[in-house]
Write an enzyme that holds these catalytic residues in place. Structure first.
Site, PDB file in Angstrom:
ATOM      1  N   SER A 132       0.883  -1.205  -0.078  1.00  0.00           N
ATOM      2  CA  SER A 132      -0.191  -0.013  -0.010  1.00  0.00           C
ATOM      3  C   SER A 132       0.784   1.343   0.121  1.00  0.00           C
ATOM      4  CB  SER A 132      -0.839  -0.004   1.263  1.00  0.00           C
ATOM      5  OG  SER A 132      -1.589   1.213   1.340  1.00  0.00           O
ATOM      6  N   TYR A 146      -2.091   0.205  10.652  1.00  0.00           N
ATOM      7  CA  TYR A 146      -2.105  -0.319   9.210  1.00  0.00           C
ATOM      8  C   TYR A 146      -1.015   0.014   8.411  1.00  0.00           C
ATOM      9  CZ  TYR A 146      -3.738  -0.928   4.184  1.00  0.00           C
ATOM     10  OH  TYR A 146      -3.955  -1.393   2.885  1.00  0.00           O
TER      11      TYR A 146
END
Length: 237
Positions: A132, A146
């Site tokens: 990501s 995250y």
């Protein structure tokens, strides 16, 4: 279109969204494709029927089951690790077990899967983790855990790229920005906020990520290793 005829391909987390697009791309390229799924049995069965790929039920949080699944595919040519979850919100409100499960799926699973694959992987193989852009940038509150997992993937990719280089095995991360998927739909409540950070104001399509992944997995990716292939519409610019 890159042809993957004769290539043994395993996609971890392939039943929906980005993973399903990746399965379709490799199947369209004539690869011998298998993919794992956890809770989306109906979607997995349909994808398998549509593409001819083999669906294997495996929870990426279960280390031993994951290792057995990877080992059971024999000498892989391409491993794509897409399985991942996101816990976004006030860190003071999360249950510790929820964060630990995210770390299990987003960090521990990619490491163990990559190492197990490398034991039997054919020379000049490809290991690709779908990471990501939040490994590079976390521009809003609530994403600390995250982002931690996606930054950890970056360190793993750098290290394993060196560990496996003598056999021509490349290790890379493809790093999407906001992508139209079940996790972050283009018409969802978080969509406009996510797009506010992007230079190109639209969500990325899953098939765009799949095509980028196929490029890294193909012959032109032979000298791309230890790298982060970002496709984020300028989210991190």
């Amino acid at each position: 279109m890159t042809d993957f005829s004769g290539k043994n391909v395993l996609v971890l987390g392939g039943s929906r969204g980005i993973g399903a697009a990746i399965v379709r791309r490799f199947a369209k390229g004539n690869g011998k494709v298998a993919f794992t799924y956890s809770g989306s049995k109906e979607a997995a069965e349909k994808l398998g029927s549509d593409t001819g790929a083999e669906a294997i039920r495996t929870d990426s949080a279960d280390r031993d089951a994951l290792i057995a699944t990877v080992a059971g595919r024999g000498a892989l040519d391409i491993l794509v690790i897409n399985a991942g979850i996101a816990a976004i919100g006030d860190p003071l409100t999360f249950e510790p077990d929820d964060i630990d499960r995210m770390i299990d799926i987003n960090v521990r699973a990619p490491y163990h899967a990559a190492v197990e694959a490398a034991r039997q992987m054919n020379d000049n193989g490809r290991i690709i983790v779908i990471g990501s852009v939040n490994g590079d940038r976390m521009p809003f509150a609530g994403g600390a855990a995250y982002a931690l997992t996606k930054s950890a993937v970056q360190g793993m990719v750098r290290g394993l790229a060196r560990d496996f280089a003598q056999r021509g095995i490349t290790v890379n991360s493809v790093q999407p920005g906001p992508t139209d998927s079940d996790m972050n739909p283009a018409d969802g409540p978080f969509a406009e906020f996510a797009r506010s950070f992007m230079a190109i104001k639209r969500h990325i399509h899953a098939d765009e990520i799949a095509e980028y992944t196929a490029f890294v997995a193909g012959p032109h990716g032979a000298m791309i290793t230890g790298a982060f292939q970002t496709i984020d519409g300028g989210f991190g610019a």
